[in-house]
Design a protein around this motif. Sequence first.
Motif, short mmCIF file in Angstrom:
data_model
loop_
_atom_site.label_atom_id
_atom_site.label_comp_id
_atom_site.label_asym_id
_atom_site.label_seq_id
_atom_site.Cartn_x
_atom_site.Cartn_y
_atom_site.Cartn_z
N THR A 63 0.87 -1.50 0.11
CA THR A 63 -0.10 0.14 0.14
C THR A 63 0.85 1.35 -0.24
O THR A 63 0.74 2.07 -0.90
N THR A 64 1.85 1.37 0.87
CA THR A 64 2.82 2.38 0.88
C THR A 64 3.56 2.69 -0.41
O THR A 64 3.60 3.80 -0.67
N PHE A 65 4.10 1.62 -0.79
CA PHE A 65 4.79 1.53 -2.06
C PHE A 65 4.07 2.16 -3.10
O PHE A 65 4.45 3.15 -3.85
N LEU A 66 2.72 1.73 -3.39
CA LEU A 66 1.88 2.00 -4.44
C LEU A 66 1.41 3.58 -4.37
O LEU A 66 1.35 4.29 -5.30
N ALA A 67 1.31 3.93 -3.15
CA ALA A 67 0.84 5.38 -2.63
C ALA A 67 2.11 6.32 -3.31
O ALA A 67 1.86 7.27 -3.60
N VAL A 68 3.17 5.95 -2.85
CA VAL A 68 4.33 6.88 -3.15
C VAL A 68 4.61 6.88 -4.42
O VAL A 68 4.86 7.76 -5.01
N VAL A 69 4.49 5.75 -5.24
CA VAL A 69 4.69 5.83 -6.70
C VAL A 69 3.64 6.52 -7.63
O VAL A 69 3.93 7.33 -8.32
N LEU A 70 2.49 6.38 -6.91
CA LEU A 70 1.38 7.01 -7.65
C LEU A 70 1.06 8.74 -7.35
O LEU A 70 0.73 9.43 -8.19
N PHE A 71 1.43 8.76 -5.94
CA PHE A 71 1.01 10.23 -5.42
C PHE A 71 1.94 10.84 -5.02
O PHE A 71 1.92 12.04 -4.40
N GLY A 72 3.29 10.61 -4.97
CA GLY A 72 4.43 11.22 -4.68
C GLY A 72 4.74 11.04 -3.13
O GLY A 72 3.75 10.36 -2.47
N PRO A 73 6.09 11.13 -2.76
CA PRO A 73 6.35 10.81 -1.40
C PRO A 73 5.69 11.56 -0.31
O PRO A 73 5.36 10.83 0.61
N TRP A 74 5.44 12.68 -0.44
CA TRP A 74 4.61 13.64 0.60
C TRP A 74 3.39 13.16 0.76
O TRP A 74 2.72 13.37 1.85
N ASN A 75 2.68 12.36 -0.27
CA ASN A 75 1.31 11.80 -0.08
C ASN A 75 1.42 10.47 0.37
O ASN A 75 0.34 9.85 1.02
N GLY A 76 2.41 9.85 0.00
CA GLY A 76 2.71 8.42 0.26
C GLY A 76 3.17 7.90 1.63
O GLY A 76 2.71 6.92 2.10
N ILE A 77 3.97 8.78 2.21
CA ILE A 77 4.69 8.64 3.28
C ILE A 77 3.84 8.44 4.55
O ILE A 77 3.76 7.53 5.21
N PRO A 78 2.82 9.55 4.85
CA PRO A 78 1.54 9.27 5.54
C PRO A 78 0.97 7.99 5.58
O PRO A 78 0.41 7.58 6.77
N VAL A 79 0.82 7.63 4.52
CA VAL A 79 0.16 6.26 4.44
C VAL A 79 0.77 5.08 5.00
O VAL A 79 0.28 4.11 5.80
N GLY A 80 2.38 5.24 4.83
CA GLY A 80 2.95 4.24 5.42
C GLY A 80 2.90 4.38 7.15
O GLY A 80 3.14 3.22 7.94
#
Length: 318
Positions: A63-80
């Motif tokens: 989930t975190t990896f796909l969120a970072v790839v699709l929406f960028g690190p600043w949006n994906g890191i909080p998901v992690g």
Amino acid sequence: MKQTNTRAMVETGFVSAIGVILSAISVYLPAFAFLSFFVTPAAIGIIGTKWGRKYSISAAVVTTFLAVVLFGPWNGIPVGLFAAVGVGVGEGNRLSLGTIKRLLLPSIAMFVAVLVTLMAQVYVSGITLSMIDTQMTEQARMIADQALQTNPNITQEQVDLFVKNVDKLATGLKDAFFVAVAIAAVSYSYITIQISIWLGKRLRISIPRFLPIEEWRMPVWSAGLYALGIIGIYGTPHINMDSSWVIAISTNVLLLGSSMCSIHGFAALADLMSSYRMSNKLKWILLGVYAFFFGQALAIFGVIDMFLDLRTRYKARQ
């Protein structure tokens, strides 16, 4: 065995896909960000409860990896960060830990994840925690100066007072940053656990009993911390002991003590409301409004209940 593993992988992939979809909703519709921040970790917790740590970690990583790839690190890191809480929730349920350990495990996971993220941001941006209060004060000064130039009703004394208050607030936030993060992690973990319990009931997954908040009782020494924090902040200036380290320690002690007393007061108030056979929906609405607007009164009520045991006295009279 293969069929079981296949089913576990399918459900893990399904939860990961839901997490990515909810992340997209939170990015493009920020008003619905709570769906990603609460539902995703609770679903990951259900995966961990049902299939084990390996699958919950896999769901969090994917989930975190796909969120970072699709929406960028600043949006994906909080998901992690929030996914780490889900792993802790699932592990606590699977091991049938007690209420305190089940609450602390995901809280520690989130606290460590926040620290790692913070260090990464410091490394990338070069902005350290010690610079935050200075930047906030400078920003407040700029806003105040602009308001002074455009609004003739604002005086220089009001501008200076505003900047002074912002500087005081920023310093307090910097001093109590780690305690505040720890308290936020515990609060968030509790909400995630409650959502996972609700999901478990709907999916007919056995989850160990989690102590209802009406039965929570904080130790009496938390009232002592509350008192020490107040004395340290408001009393030491009168005896010329208001050094920076004394104020910093007092701020952390006050925040920790007041939070514990507020939890005790919240639990006592919830228990008393339940005694009146109030509906759960109305009870939680009233408790939420009261906690939001009268947080300090909640802490004082908690201290009173610690020493007078209002819950036991009230129930003895029924």
